[in-house]
Design an enzyme around this catalytic site. Structure first.
Site, PDB file in Angstrom:
ATOM      1  CG  HIS A 352      -1.971   1.092   1.052  1.00  0.00           C
ATOM      2  ND1 HIS A 352      -3.156   0.920   0.383  1.00  0.00           N
ATOM      3  CD2 HIS A 352      -1.941   2.395   1.428  1.00  0.00           C
ATOM      4  CE1 HIS A 352      -3.822   2.057   0.358  1.00  0.00           C
ATOM      5  NE2 HIS A 352      -3.102   2.975   0.992  1.00  0.00           N
ATOM      6  CB  ALA A 353       1.100   4.103  -2.353  1.00  0.00           C
ATOM      7  CG  HIS A 381      -1.936  10.700  -2.776  1.00  0.00           C
ATOM      8  ND1 HIS A 381      -3.147  11.247  -2.420  1.00  0.00           N
ATOM      9  CD2 HIS A 381      -1.478  10.055  -1.669  1.00  0.00           C
ATOM     10  CE1 HIS A 381      -3.417  10.939  -1.157  1.00  0.00           C
ATOM     11  NE2 HIS A 381      -2.412  10.212  -0.684  1.00  0.00           N
ATOM     12  CD  GLU A 382       1.671   7.870  -1.329  1.00  0.00           C
ATOM     13  OE1 GLU A 382       2.144   8.354  -0.289  1.00  0.00           O
ATOM     14  OE2 GLU A 382       0.558   7.308  -1.350  1.00  0.00           O
ATOM     15  CG  HIS A 385       1.452  12.265   1.767  1.00  0.00           C
ATOM     16  ND1 HIS A 385       0.501  12.912   2.500  1.00  0.00           N
ATOM     17  CD2 HIS A 385       0.832  11.150   1.263  1.00  0.00           C
ATOM     18  CE1 HIS A 385      -0.660  12.232   2.440  1.00  0.00           C
ATOM     19  NE2 HIS A 385      -0.473  11.168   1.685  1.00  0.00           N
ATOM     20  CD  GLU A 410      -3.838  11.250   3.025  1.00  0.00           C
ATOM     21  OE1 GLU A 410      -3.520  10.908   1.869  1.00  0.00           O
ATOM     22  OE2 GLU A 410      -3.229  10.840   4.033  1.00  0.00           O
ATOM     23  CG  HIS A 510      -6.717   3.208   4.816  1.00  0.00           C
ATOM     24  ND1 HIS A 510      -6.760   2.604   3.580  1.00  0.00           N
ATOM     25  CD2 HIS A 510      -5.962   4.319   4.663  1.00  0.00           C
ATOM     26  CE1 HIS A 510      -6.064   3.328   2.710  1.00  0.00           C
ATOM     27  NE2 HIS A 510      -5.569   4.370   3.335  1.00  0.00           N
ATOM     28  CE1 TYR A 520      -5.897   8.863   2.129  1.00  0.00           C
ATOM     29  CE2 TYR A 520      -7.163   7.534   3.676  1.00  0.00           C
ATOM     30  CZ  TYR A 520      -5.950   7.889   3.121  1.00  0.00           C
ATOM     31  OH  TYR A 520      -4.796   7.302   3.564  1.00  0.00           O
TER      32      TYR A 520
HETATM   33  O1  X8Z Z   1      -4.276   5.311   1.039  1.00  0.00           O
HETATM   34  C1  X8Z Z   1      -4.212   6.137   0.164  1.00  0.00           C
HETATM   35  C2  X8Z Z   1      -2.852   6.668  -0.298  1.00  0.00           C
HETATM   36  C3  X8Z Z   1      -1.872   6.690   0.803  1.00  0.00           C
HETATM   37  S1  X8Z Z   1      -2.241   7.885   2.009  1.00  0.00           S
HETATM   38  C4  X8Z Z   1      -2.323   5.781  -1.380  1.00  0.00           C
HETATM   39  N1  X8Z Z   1      -5.338   6.578  -0.446  1.00  0.00           N
HETATM   40  C5  X8Z Z   1      -6.658   6.072  -0.080  1.00  0.00           C
HETATM   41  C6  X8Z Z   1      -6.827   4.617  -0.453  1.00  0.00           C
HETATM   42  O2  X8Z Z   1      -5.997   4.079  -1.195  1.00  0.00           O
HETATM   43  O3  X8Z Z   1      -7.796   4.012  -0.010  1.00  0.00           O
HETATM   44  C7  X8Z Z   1      -5.412   7.586  -1.488  1.00  0.00           C
HETATM   45  C8  X8Z Z   1      -6.860   7.683  -1.868  1.00  0.00           C
HETATM   46  C9  X8Z Z   1      -7.637   6.931  -0.830  1.00  0.00           C
HETATM   47 ZN    ZN Z   2      -1.983   9.802   1.255  1.00  0.00          ZN
END
Ligand code: X8Z
Ligand code: ZN
Length: 611
Positions: A352-353, A381-382, A385, A410, A510, A520
């Site tokens: 997960h990024a 996105h990254e 951050h 975010e 998450h 988000y």
């Molecule tokens: O988790 C993330 C990022 C890292 S903060 C990749 N996002 C959420 C997800 O993947 O569920 C970005 C958009 C929503």
């Molecule tokens: Zn993020």
């Protein structure tokens, strides 16, 4: 690092309380008994200074332990990371408890703000009890590792990337998609027991800190009363819901045409495996099935990247170049040597990024990049951050080294990525021609499938967790509660019967990772507000979706100024600095998609919308 909340920023518990209480006047038998006095403003100030020093001293160790665990997931790194997080939680709890002692004092702005940050800094506080703190650290590390490893209780292992590709491919059958969807959810039932226990312990910890439950602690981090924050989210959701409903209605109709009534009804919720994404959270991959018919071929950035033979690292370089064009300093050399860009073949990593700040000069991302449009956006996105982290790390004291609120963190990279349109792609040589206005609707549809489709998912994940933490969703109804909310907010349903033997929330990173998710939702609103404002500064006069701030130093300066504020002021002020108004406002996202909304309404004539 950017996903574990503030007190992931700390490592070793050093009781600074002792130093403070040693400053109390000594009692002697000759003197009259002094009237008991509370702590003083000077002590509060000294405590905050000491806390910042302790946090700064301990940050690097915890960050590096977490980095190593996420990049080499083994039982050993897991154990080490649990030990570090146990110590961090202890320190966090002790600082929060100590901070509470200054509740009734009149204090200067910064001391009060920093104490408030200390009190609400933890994401999962443990009670002041060694055994429970250790248990909490162990179960959270275990769940994190289980998700990264992707193995079920009976040791069948799945690769999320591969399963996601099956769902993303509009040419796989719905049966193949269903199998991929179901398989990924075999990983999470084993987490249910740990998750239940985690909720109990964290709630106990939250209560000791004076919160009714952990959800209330999470909602208290927004410079307004916790209840008002929930209402604020509802208000904004109310603004965008009609747009979402129109999109859901059209997508459902098109999927119904493609798969038939037996698979997708034309009136109920959409089965979750057909929306191109493992969690049906963004729907860009069904573009070909739902797009407006247009005589201009719509640009698929992923195809262009492949056609031009972009490597994963080149994608990151391209994103860095965008930020440089706004006036950000280039990333340090160590970013390039220490980041993880490609999934290694020989070990398990948490794919997960994420974006990390390991010190004031050491920034990294960790991502299993694929050469496609979605990951191109995620790279921006990254990096958003990382640039935020560097901006506040260089300007702010330790306790303000955070974003204005977590939604801001975010939103930054996404804001920049809103400028990835034809005008920009032509400038960097990825396409030869900018399409005329006939390309607008397809482009807006692509964007809506990602950004508008996401909104109710961004909202419901924490509605579920708030309900879990406050007991409205009891442990024997976790899955039912999850699907009720999925249906209510998203108009999406489970494609096959689910029971309480399943634990579908755990199949979303998450949830086992305990990363709050409201951020988000906020980001998806804020990024359009930021984009609208930066475009204004850049002198854009056309429609918002055609604006690219690429190369505009004035827009960049405005953005940088906000990032440098860190969390030193309430987020409303940061927003006002940037946009002239301190109100979260969905009118920007509605403006952006206005032409699409009109088109959707025409398409939906005669269809029965809603679910
Ligand atoms: O988790 C993330 C990022 C890292 S903060 C990749 N996002 C959420 C997800 O993947 O569920 C970005 C958009 C929503
Ligand atoms: Zn993020």
């Amino acid at each position: 690092m950017k996903n574990k909340g503030y007190f992931a920023k700390i490592a070793v518990a050093i009781s600074i309380g002792a130093a403070i209480s040693a400053c109390q006047p000594e009692k002697t038998s000759k003197q009259p008994e002094p009237i008991p006095t509370g702590p003083t403003a000077a002590e509060a100030k000294a405590f905050v200074a000491e806390a910042e020093k302790t946090l700064a001293e301990n940050y690097g160790y915890l960050a590096k332990t977490a980095w190593v665990q996420a990049n080499f997931v083994t039982s050993d790194t897991n154990e080490l990371s649990a030990m570090a997080s146990e110590k961090a939680t202890k320190l966090g709890v002790s600082l929060a408890m100590e901070a509470k002692k200054f509740n009734n004092l009149e204090l200067d702005y910064d001391t009060r703000r920093k104490l408030d940050i200390l009190k609400a800094g933890l994401v999962l506080p443990a009670p002041e009890n060694d055994a429970l703190t250790k248990e909490l650290a162990t179960i959270t590390s275990n769940m994190d590792a289980q998700y990264a490893t992707g193995c079920s209780a009976n040791k069948e292992c799945y690769n999320l990337g591969e399963l996601s590709s099956i769902l993303a491919d509009s040419n796989t059958t719905h049966e193949e998609k269903l199998a991929a969807w179901v398989n990924w959810r075999k990983v999470s039932p084993q987490m249910r027991k740990d998750y239940t226990r985690m909720v109990e312990i964290a709630n106990q910890g939250s209560k000791e800190l004076g919160f009714t439950d952990t959800g209330s602690l999470w909602r208290s981090k927004y410079d307004m009363p916790a209840d008002d924050f929930a209402k604020e989210m509802d208000r904004v959701w109310g603004q965008v819901k009609p747009l979402y409903n129109s999109l859901q209605c059209h997508v459902r109709a098109k999927l119904n045409e493609k798969y038939g009534d037996d698979v997708v009804s034309s009136s109920g919720p959409i089965p979750a495996h057909l929306l191109g994404n493992m969690w049906a959270q963004s729907w860009g991959n069904v573009f070909d099935d739902v797009a407006p018919v247009s005589d201009v071929k719509s640009i698929d950035v992923g195809e262009r990247l492949k056609a031009k033979n972009y490597s994963e690292v080149e994608m990151v370089r391209t994103a860095e170049n965008f930020f440089s064009s706004l006036g950000f300093e280039p990333l340090p050399d160590t970013f390039w040597t220490r980041s993880l860009f490609v999934e290694p073949k020989d070990r398990t990593v948490q794919c997960h990024a994420s974006a990390w700040d390991l010190s004031e000069t050491d920034y990294r991302i960790k991502m299993c990049i694929k050469v496609n449009a979605e990951d191109f956006v995620t790279i921006h996105h990254e990096l958003g951050h990382n640039y935020y982290q560097r901006a506040y790390n260089l300007k702010q004291p330790m306790l303000y080294r955070e974003s204005a609120n977590d939604g801001f963190h975010e939103a930054i990279g996404d804001t920049v990525a809103l400028s990835i349109n034809d005008n920009y792609l032509k400038k960097i040589g990825l396409i030869d021609e900018v399409s005329d206005e006939r390309g607008d609707l397809p482009y807006l549809m692509r964007m809506a499938l990602d950004k508008v489709a996401f909104l109710p998912f961004g909202l419901m994940v924490d509605r579920w967790r708030w309900g879990v933490f406050n007991g409205e969703i009891p442990a024997d109804k976790y899955n039912e509660g999850w699907w009720n909310l999925r249906e209510k907010y998203q108009g999406v349903k489970a494609p096959v019967d689910r029971t309480e033997a399943d634990f579908d929330p755990g199949a979303k990173y998450h949830v086992p990772g305990s990363v709050p998710y409201s951020r988000y939702f906020l980001a998806h609103i804020l990024q359009f507000q930021f984009h609208r404002e930066l475009c204004k500064i850049a002198g854009n006069e056309g429609p918002l979706h055609r604006c690219s701030i690429y190369g505009n130093k004035d827009a960049g300066a405005k953005l940088i100024a906000m990032l440098e504020m860190g969390s030193s002021r309430p987020w409303q002020e940061a927003l006002e600095t940037m946009t002239g108004s301190g109100e979260m406002d969905a009118s920007a996202i509605l403006d952006y998609f206005a032409p699409l909304q009109k088109w959707l309404d025409e398409q939906n004539q005669g269809r029965q919308c809603g679910w």
